[in-house]
Each structure stands twice: as C-alpha cells, then as structure tokens.
Scaffold this active site. Sequence first.
Site, PDB file in Angstrom:
ATOM      1  N   GLU A 202      -1.686  21.361 -47.037  1.00  0.00           N
ATOM      2  CA  GLU A 202      -2.843  21.871 -47.799  1.00  0.00           C
ATOM      3  C   GLU A 202      -3.569  20.676 -48.401  1.00  0.00           C
ATOM      4  O   GLU A 202      -2.946  19.890 -49.115  1.00  0.00           O
ATOM      5  CB  GLU A 202      -2.354  22.702 -48.994  1.00  0.00           C
TER       6      GLU A 202
ATOM      7  N   SER B  90       4.495  26.155 -54.586  1.00  0.00           N
ATOM      8  CA  SER B  90       4.591  25.514 -53.278  1.00  0.00           C
ATOM      9  C   SER B  90       5.789  26.046 -52.483  1.00  0.00           C
ATOM     10  O   SER B  90       6.775  26.519 -53.053  1.00  0.00           O
ATOM     11  CB  SER B  90       4.708  24.003 -53.465  1.00  0.00           C
TER      12      SER B  90
ATOM     13  N   LYS C 128       7.766  31.336 -67.040  1.00  0.00           N
ATOM     14  CA  LYS C 128       7.643  29.879 -67.147  1.00  0.00           C
ATOM     15  C   LYS C 128       6.316  29.481 -66.502  1.00  0.00           C
ATOM     16  O   LYS C 128       6.171  29.486 -65.282  1.00  0.00           O
ATOM     17  CB  LYS C 128       8.795  29.175 -66.401  1.00  0.00           C
TER      18      LYS C 128
ATOM     19  N   TRP D 208      -0.512  26.012 -61.705  1.00  0.00           N
ATOM     20  CA  TRP D 208      -1.569  25.609 -62.642  1.00  0.00           C
ATOM     21  C   TRP D 208      -2.963  25.998 -62.171  1.00  0.00           C
ATOM     22  O   TRP D 208      -3.921  25.868 -62.932  1.00  0.00           O
ATOM     23  CB  TRP D 208      -1.526  24.082 -62.839  1.00  0.00           C
TER      24      TRP D 208
ATOM     25  N   CYS E 193      -4.763  28.645 -53.152  1.00  0.00           N
ATOM     26  CA  CYS E 193      -3.812  28.824 -52.053  1.00  0.00           C
ATOM     27  C   CYS E 193      -4.464  29.474 -50.842  1.00  0.00           C
ATOM     28  O   CYS E 193      -3.990  29.316 -49.727  1.00  0.00           O
ATOM     29  CB  CYS E 193      -2.637  29.660 -52.530  1.00  0.00           C
TER      30      CYS E 193
ATOM     31  N   ALA F 138       3.126  26.855 -65.482  1.00  0.00           N
ATOM     32  CA  ALA F 138       3.067  25.456 -65.054  1.00  0.00           C
ATOM     33  C   ALA F 138       2.946  24.557 -66.279  1.00  0.00           C
ATOM     34  O   ALA F 138       2.250  24.892 -67.246  1.00  0.00           O
ATOM     35  CB  ALA F 138       1.857  25.245 -64.142  1.00  0.00           C
ATOM     36  N   SER F 139       3.600  23.408 -66.230  1.00  0.00           N
ATOM     37  CA  SER F 139       3.560  22.492 -67.382  1.00  0.00           C
ATOM     38  C   SER F 139       2.162  21.933 -67.620  1.00  0.00           C
ATOM     39  O   SER F 139       1.830  21.541 -68.732  1.00  0.00           O
ATOM     40  CB  SER F 139       4.547  21.342 -67.174  1.00  0.00           C
TER      41      SER F 139
ATOM     42  N   GLU G 193       5.135  33.913 -53.472  1.00  0.00           N
ATOM     43  CA  GLU G 193       3.720  33.689 -53.139  1.00  0.00           C
ATOM     44  C   GLU G 193       3.558  32.181 -52.982  1.00  0.00           C
ATOM     45  O   GLU G 193       3.401  31.464 -53.966  1.00  0.00           O
ATOM     46  CB  GLU G 193       2.830  34.210 -54.268  1.00  0.00           C
TER      47      GLU G 193
HETATM   48  P1  NAP Z   1       4.763  23.877 -57.613  1.00  0.00           P
HETATM   49  O1  NAP Z   1       4.939  22.426 -57.774  1.00  0.00           O
HETATM   50  O2  NAP Z   1       5.614  24.586 -56.629  1.00  0.00           O
HETATM   51  O3  NAP Z   1       4.944  24.491 -59.064  1.00  0.00           O
HETATM   52  C1  NAP Z   1       4.795  25.849 -59.330  1.00  0.00           C
HETATM   53  C2  NAP Z   1       5.646  26.242 -60.526  1.00  0.00           C
HETATM   54  O4  NAP Z   1       7.012  26.014 -60.198  1.00  0.00           O
HETATM   55  C3  NAP Z   1       5.361  25.428 -61.786  1.00  0.00           C
HETATM   56  O5  NAP Z   1       5.532  26.239 -62.909  1.00  0.00           O
HETATM   57  C4  NAP Z   1       6.453  24.371 -61.730  1.00  0.00           C
HETATM   58  O6  NAP Z   1       6.811  23.845 -62.982  1.00  0.00           O
HETATM   59  C5  NAP Z   1       7.595  25.207 -61.200  1.00  0.00           C
HETATM   60  N1  NAP Z   1       8.679  24.421 -60.613  1.00  0.00           N
HETATM   61  C6  NAP Z   1       8.584  23.299 -59.874  1.00  0.00           C
HETATM   62  N2  NAP Z   1       9.829  22.888 -59.517  1.00  0.00           N
HETATM   63  C7  NAP Z   1      10.703  23.772 -60.053  1.00  0.00           C
HETATM   64  C8  NAP Z   1      12.121  23.883 -60.074  1.00  0.00           C
HETATM   65  N3  NAP Z   1      12.904  22.997 -59.452  1.00  0.00           N
HETATM   66  N4  NAP Z   1      12.682  24.931 -60.740  1.00  0.00           N
HETATM   67  C9  NAP Z   1      11.903  25.825 -61.382  1.00  0.00           C
HETATM   68  N5  NAP Z   1      10.559  25.761 -61.410  1.00  0.00           N
HETATM   69  C10 NAP Z   1       9.972  24.746 -60.752  1.00  0.00           C
HETATM   70  O7  NAP Z   1       3.268  24.244 -57.216  1.00  0.00           O
HETATM   71  P2  NAP Z   1       1.929  23.790 -57.931  1.00  0.00           P
HETATM   72  O8  NAP Z   1       1.634  22.416 -57.491  1.00  0.00           O
HETATM   73  O9  NAP Z   1       1.969  24.071 -59.389  1.00  0.00           O
HETATM   74  O10 NAP Z   1       0.890  24.841 -57.308  1.00  0.00           O
HETATM   75  C11 NAP Z   1       0.263  24.656 -56.108  1.00  0.00           C
HETATM   76  C12 NAP Z   1       0.952  25.442 -55.011  1.00  0.00           C
HETATM   77  O11 NAP Z   1       0.955  26.814 -55.338  1.00  0.00           O
HETATM   78  C13 NAP Z   1       0.200  25.349 -53.711  1.00  0.00           C
HETATM   79  O12 NAP Z   1       1.109  25.199 -52.662  1.00  0.00           O
HETATM   80  C14 NAP Z   1      -0.517  26.682 -53.615  1.00  0.00           C
HETATM   81  O13 NAP Z   1      -0.847  27.069 -52.310  1.00  0.00           O
HETATM   82  C15 NAP Z   1       0.483  27.580 -54.240  1.00  0.00           C
HETATM   83  N6  NAP Z   1      -0.150  28.822 -54.695  1.00  0.00           N
HETATM   84  C16 NAP Z   1       0.143  29.972 -54.032  1.00  0.00           C
HETATM   85  C17 NAP Z   1      -0.449  31.163 -54.418  1.00  0.00           C
HETATM   86  C18 NAP Z   1      -0.141  32.452 -53.700  1.00  0.00           C
HETATM   87  O14 NAP Z   1      -0.454  33.512 -54.225  1.00  0.00           O
HETATM   88  N7  NAP Z   1       0.464  32.418 -52.537  1.00  0.00           N
HETATM   89  C19 NAP Z   1      -1.330  31.179 -55.494  1.00  0.00           C
HETATM   90  C20 NAP Z   1      -1.608  29.977 -56.157  1.00  0.00           C
HETATM   91  C21 NAP Z   1      -0.992  28.806 -55.743  1.00  0.00           C
HETATM   92  P3  NAP Z   1       6.134  22.501 -63.552  1.00  0.00           P
HETATM   93  O15 NAP Z   1       4.691  22.809 -63.690  1.00  0.00           O
HETATM   94  O16 NAP Z   1       6.833  22.316 -64.850  1.00  0.00           O
HETATM   95  O17 NAP Z   1       6.390  21.431 -62.555  1.00  0.00           O
END
Ligand code: NAP
Length: 487
Positions: free
Chosen positions: A390, A239, A185, A161, A294, A187-188, A260
């Site tokens: 983080e 994450s 897909k 998101w 991130c 982020a919700s 990522e």
């Molecule tokens: P997240 O909880 O891992 O969610 C990311 C995406 O994965 C969302 O679309 C989420 O859907 C989906 N998801 C979660 N559980 C899932 C499952 N069991 N099966 C399929 N999809 C699933 O992370 P976040 O809180 O949105 O984002 C923050 C994280 O992203 C931080 O750790 C940040 O460092 C990292 N990030 C990394 C980068 C990079 O380039 N390395 C860039 C930006 C962010 P829902 O939204 O529906 O839960």
Amino acid sequence: MTEASLAAHAAAGRALIRDKALVAGHWVAGDGAVEVDDPAERTRLGSVPRLSAAQVEEAVAQAAAAFADWSRRKPVERGRFLSAWADRVDAAEQALAALISLENGKPYAEALGEVRYANSFIRWFAGQAERMDGEVIATSAGDTVLTFKEPVGPVAAITPWNFPAAMITRKAAAAFCAGCTVVLKPASATPFTALALAELALEAGLPPGAFSVVTGDQAVIGGVLTGSPLIRKLSFTGSTPVGRLLAAQCAPTLKKLSMELGGAAPLIVFEDADLDVAVEGTIKGKFRNAGQTCVCPNRIYVHARVREAYLDRLAAAVAALKVGKPFEAGAQIGPLIDDKGLAKVEDHVARTVAAGGRVLTGGARHALGGGFYQPTVLDGGDDEMFLHEETFGPVAPVFAFDSDDEAIARANASEFGLAAFVFTRDLDRAMRAARAVEAGVLGVNSGLVSNAANPFGGVKQSGYGREGSVYGLDDYVQVKSVTLALR
Ligand code: NAP
C-alpha cells in the site's frame, strides 16, 4: 470558512485533549507517557499515559462486570443510549473535527465529514437495537427451532490512526447495540478523539465499566486483551502483519475475530466509461485523507484506447488540489502521518520512475515541508510493487490494459482483497466485473464505498468480518438455537 472561525475550531479541539486514559469511568495516569504529535505543525500536541498490564487487566475486569448488566438491558434502552450518544457527538462535531485535524492532520472540512460519517454508525445502530430478530425454523423431524442472537461478551477493539473517529464508532456502536461492553486501544498517534468519544458515551448514560479506552505500549495492551479469557471477541483494524500476530495471540482463548486489514485496491476504467465520472471517482477514492485510507485505489488500470484522455483530465484535476495545513481555508490535502509514511511514498515514486514510469504532476515533497507531499499522477512503469504494498499516500499510478480479461486478471493478482472500483456505462460489463473481482467491497462508477448501511470488509489477506449493516451487528452476537420438541 474564514481563518478566524477555523482558529476558533482549533481552540475548541485543543480543549478536548485529555492526558489520561479512561478506565471504567475514571481518568487514570500510568507509568510514563506516550507523546502525541501534530503531524501538520510537527509540534507536540500532548501525551497519554503508558498503562501497566495491571491497569489494562482492571479495564477488562470492569468490562466483564458491566457486561452482566448491559447485556440484559432492554433493546429500547440500548437504542436510547446510542441516540443520546449520537446527539452529543452532533453537538460537539466541530470540536471533535478539530481534534481529528490536530492529531491526524487531515483538513478540517474533511475531518468534519469524518465525524458525521462516524456518527452515522451510532445512529444506524441506535435504530437497529430493536431489531435483533431471530428465526423460527421447522426441522425435518417436525421440531421447531428458535434462534436467539446473544451478545458475544466483552469485546476488545484495536484501531488505526487514519480515521480516529470512524474506526471507533463502527466497532463500538455495533458492540453496544448487541449488548457487548468494550475495551478500546486506539492508535498511539491519535488517541485523543477516541477518549473524547468515550467521554461523550459515558455522559450519554453508558455504564462506566462498559467502555474503557486504554493507552500505552501496544505489546503490553495487546498481550492482555488477546490473552484474557474474559474478552470474547477482538475487532482489529490495521495492517495485515499485526492482524496475523493478534489472531495467533487470540487462538489459545478461541475468541471471535474481526480483521479489517490492509488493501491494495484496483481501480479499472473500461473503454466505455464516462471519463469525467471516472476522474471524479478516482479523486474521491484516492486523495481522501491524502491517500491514507485502506480502500484507496493503489493501482489504476485504464483501457489503452482512453488512457491518454483519462490521464490528461486526471493530471489537471490532481494538479488543482490544494495542499494545506488543516486549518487553512480551502485545504484539500494534508500531511502524511509521519516520516516513515513520507519515505514510503518517495520510494514508490522513485521505483516507478526507475521502472520507466513518467511523473505527470507532483512527484516531490511539497514546499510546506514536514510531511506534506505533492498530489501525484504516475503513468506507466511496473504495477508489481503496487499489488503487494500500500502506498498510503497521494500518488495515483496508472497502467494501460487491452482487454477486460486482462484488467480483471491484473486486479486479482494481489494477495489483498478489500476494495475495488470499476468505471463503465455498460451494465453487463459492470456485473461481470462485480462477479469476477476478488474484493469485499466494490464501487461501480463511485470512488466511495463506505456507508453505515453497507457491509464493509475484506477477503484474502485483507481479513474477514464485516462492519456496518446487519452483518456488522452479527459480528458481535452468537446465535443460540433452542429446539422445541412439540408433542
Ligand atoms: P498498525 O500498525 O497495524 O496499527 C493498528 C493498531 O494496532 C494501532 O492501534 C497499533 O498500536 C496497534 N498495534 C500495532 N502492533 C500491535 C501489537 N503487537 N499488539 C497490539 N496492538 C498493536 O496499522 P496502522 O499503521 O495504524 O494503520 C494503517 C493500516 O490499517 C493500513 O494497512 C490500512 O490499510 C489498515 N486499515 C484497514 C482498514 C479496514 O477497514 N480494512 C481501515 C483503516 C486502516 P500503536 O498505534 O500503539 O502502534
């Protein structure tokens, strides 16, 4: 920008909200809805459908069918489509920026910057579509080997998101450039920008089945996308724990993966650094998107000899940052995405203070209430927590070091390795640090490390794969080698 023009942008952003998912060119409803909130106002913005597994399977089937056509299109056609998509994004940039502000909460000016940054990926890959060159290799046996770069197949993309537009385009533009089709897909919390971008892509001439945006239950959608043998690659940004889970789910079908994942970036200010440059870089790196990036510096190491001077300047600059609602003129820091994010920030500040750290500025919720937190500078305490967690908020924890070796060792003490930043005027020192730091992307005298031409990605528990640049394109191709036995 005046309050009146910002209000007009907000209305244009709202007009882009769709309450349906986009499957192969059709707007579809589901079994129930996922509510989407405005994190600045704490009001309901709208909802998207909760698609069934069968509906997601349909999107996958359509992506597979469209792949046969899209992958065979001439490079010039794919490039032309990407340029047309970029033109439409340019034309809609104000409304798209407002939509990002509405669903993510970041200040409008910053959201506009994100749209332009997101579009730079579409433009960069538009140019690259005609440059998918292979190689000619001479073997030891005297044969000639040709290499072809072929699209990997239908791709699944799952995005977070914090950058509702840029996380989409840096995957999708590379995929379309290579000849792949995409089921995304988002982020919700931020699905509307993704849907708007996909609508623009279809208007720009992409075959409908080539880009579907599916919304709903993460486990249902994730299960279909990772389990389907038709999907040949998963590109995930999010994450580390979710990345590990999805990689395991992809193992039975042996998909190509880009991961990522999270970071805990170190920022090092060496004793010879230009402190004004270091403070400016710290602000740009740390406080963009209210610290919810991130790559944002999670722990700042400053040489003991310049610690006080750096802290004085940093605290003054941070105290001057304007916290505000996204459509407030001059706002620089928006709200955290939700209460969970706010609680984590409060916890990190409390634990640092308990460990002996001092709050130099901020350190509490902001008077605006909701998810707003004061931009904060902490001095001292223990960096252990910041190696592994983080903060994802507007908090800059600063720790002193005495030698270059100590700074590098502490920078590398984390299991993460996404971004790192060093500030120094000494080229030798910069190059030594560049070699020694365990990170995928490094900024030297810069707090910004993301650009469409820059290979972006992590090492260690921050994942693998690269986005942007020719390396980002390579993640969407397979190399086929053809041996010509010349007699
Ligand atoms: P997240 O909880 O891992 O969610 C990311 C995406 O994965 C969302 O679309 C989420 O859907 C989906 N998801 C979660 N559980 C899932 C499952 N069991 N099966 C399929 N999809 C699933 O992370 P976040 O809180 O949105 O984002 C923050 C994280 O992203 C931080 O750790 C940040 O460092 C990292 N990030 C990394 C980068 C990079 O380039 N390395 C860039 C930006 C962010 P829902 O939204 O529906 O839960």
